[in-house]
Structure formats: C-alpha cells, structure tokens
Scaffold this motif. Sequence first.
Motif, short mmCIF file in Angstrom:
data_model
loop_
_atom_site.label_atom_id
_atom_site.label_comp_id
_atom_site.label_asym_id
_atom_site.label_seq_id
_atom_site.Cartn_x
_atom_site.Cartn_y
_atom_site.Cartn_z
N GLU A 116 0.97 -1.15 0.04
CA GLU A 116 0.04 -0.08 -0.20
C GLU A 116 1.03 1.30 0.00
N ARG A 117 1.91 1.14 0.60
CA ARG A 117 2.89 2.46 1.02
C ARG A 117 3.38 2.80 -0.43
N LYS A 118 4.00 1.65 -1.13
CA LYS A 118 4.49 1.75 -2.28
C LYS A 118 3.52 2.37 -3.29
N LEU A 119 2.45 1.92 -3.50
CA LEU A 119 1.34 2.37 -4.36
C LEU A 119 0.93 3.93 -4.11
N MET A 120 1.02 4.14 -2.75
CA MET A 120 0.75 5.65 -2.60
C MET A 120 2.20 6.47 -3.04
N ASP A 121 3.07 5.86 -2.74
CA ASP A 121 4.42 6.73 -3.33
C ASP A 121 4.33 6.79 -4.74
N CYS A 122 3.83 5.95 -5.41
CA CYS A 122 3.68 5.89 -6.90
C CYS A 122 2.80 6.99 -7.26
N LEU A 123 1.61 7.30 -6.55
CA LEU A 123 0.63 8.30 -6.89
C LEU A 123 1.10 9.60 -6.68
N THR A 124 1.84 9.91 -5.54
CA THR A 124 2.48 11.23 -5.22
C THR A 124 3.58 11.75 -6.44
N ARG A 125 4.16 10.44 -6.86
CA ARG A 125 5.00 10.87 -7.79
C ARG A 125 4.48 11.17 -9.31
N LEU A 126 3.16 10.51 -9.44
CA LEU A 126 2.44 10.85 -10.62
C LEU A 126 1.51 12.41 -10.45
N GLY A 127 1.86 12.94 -9.12
CA GLY A 127 1.33 14.17 -9.04
C GLY A 127 -0.06 14.20 -8.32
N TYR A 128 -0.17 13.21 -7.37
CA TYR A 128 -1.52 13.23 -6.53
C TYR A 128 -1.13 13.49 -5.06
N ASP A 129 -2.00 14.13 -4.54
CA ASP A 129 -1.98 14.17 -2.99
C ASP A 129 -2.66 13.20 -2.36
N ILE A 130 -2.14 12.78 -1.19
CA ILE A 130 -2.78 11.53 -0.40
C ILE A 130 -3.29 12.29 1.00
N GLU A 131 -4.37 12.07 1.51
CA GLU A 131 -4.71 12.38 2.61
C GLU A 131 -5.01 11.06 3.55
N ILE A 132 -4.47 11.15 4.73
CA ILE A 132 -5.14 9.85 5.47
C ILE A 132 -5.76 10.53 6.58
N THR A 133 -6.94 10.13 7.05
CA THR A 133 -7.79 11.11 8.18
C THR A 133 -8.05 9.70 9.15
N VAL A 134 -7.76 10.17 10.48
CA VAL A 134 -7.86 9.03 11.40
C VAL A 134 -8.91 9.61 12.41
N LYS A 135 -10.09 8.94 12.72
CA LYS A 135 -11.15 9.51 13.79
C LYS A 135 -11.64 8.29 14.39
N PRO A 136 -12.30 8.32 15.51
CA PRO A 136 -12.95 7.32 16.21
C PRO A 136 -14.13 6.58 15.36
N ALA A 137 -14.22 5.36 15.53
CA ALA A 137 -14.98 4.68 14.74
C ALA A 137 -16.39 4.24 15.38
N ALA A 138 -17.79 4.46 14.82
CA ALA A 138 -18.86 4.30 15.38
C ALA A 138 -19.07 3.09 15.92
N ASP A 139 -18.48 1.94 15.49
CA ASP A 139 -18.42 0.53 15.87
C ASP A 139 -17.31 0.08 16.66
N PRO A 140 -17.33 -0.88 17.14
CA PRO A 140 -16.17 -1.38 18.32
C PRO A 140 -14.82 -1.51 17.62
N VAL A 141 -15.06 -1.99 16.35
CA VAL A 141 -13.94 -2.18 15.33
C VAL A 141 -13.97 -1.42 14.21
N GLY A 142 -13.05 -0.29 13.79
CA GLY A 142 -12.97 0.35 12.69
C GLY A 142 -12.75 -0.19 11.25
N HIS A 143 -12.70 0.63 10.43
CA HIS A 143 -12.43 0.10 9.09
C HIS A 143 -11.77 1.20 8.18
N ARG A 144 -10.95 1.01 7.30
CA ARG A 144 -10.53 1.82 6.28
C ARG A 144 -11.20 1.87 5.07
N THR A 145 -11.29 3.29 4.48
CA THR A 145 -11.85 3.36 3.35
C THR A 145 -11.04 4.19 2.37
#
Length: 111
Positions: free
Chosen positions: A78-107
């Motif tokens: 995942e990290r390398k894919l994100m690095d590839c995108l930034t090198r292609l001119g993309y910005d990547i933002e990662i947002t961390v917030k409390p989950a509504a459920d006991p176990v969170g998920h990634r989107t």
Amino acid sequence: MAKRLVEGIEVETGSGNVFADLGFPGAEKLKIKSGLAIEIVRAVRQRGLTQEEAGRRMGIPQPKVSALLRGDFANLSERKLMDCLTRLGYDIEITVKPAADPVGHRTLAVA
C-alpha cells in the motif's frame, strides 16, 4: 446480503467489497490496494506515459509497471502504491477518527 430475482435470474447484492464477497483473506487491504492501483492506471493513461516513462517517474522497474497495468499489484505494498501516486502528481490525505462501531475500518475515497 439480499437476494432477488431479475428476469428469472437470482441476483445477490454485493457488500461493496468484491474481495470479501469472494472470501479472499485480507479483503479490506485488497480493496484499498486495488483502488490505488486503479488510480495509477488512470494517471498513466491520462498522461500518455510509456511503461518505461511511468516506471522512471514512479521509481519502479518497467516489469512492475507492466504487471500493475495488467491488474497485478500483489508485489507492491500500500505504501509503495501511495508513493507511486504522489510521484504521478497526486496528493494523498489520511484521516484518522474514532469509529462508530467497536472495530473500525479503512476507506479509500478518490476525488
């Protein structure tokens, strides 16, 4: 998942993650990696880059670019894919917030 008949054929509504629906281990990670890979393919095509040019720009060898463009992203993290995108001119933002459920998920959201 809900099942219904469409023109005499039983259809089941998916969960939104085809990898989970098919029972793949690590389905959530695969969904995120595939979303990143799809964006890379779009970027390479939109920019009209050859595989060699794309590889130089992303910092990966041409054979890995070839595999990526064919949908094989298993050899890239995942990290390398994100690095590839930034090198292609993309910005990547990662947002961390409390989950509504006991176990969170990634989107992955692509703008």
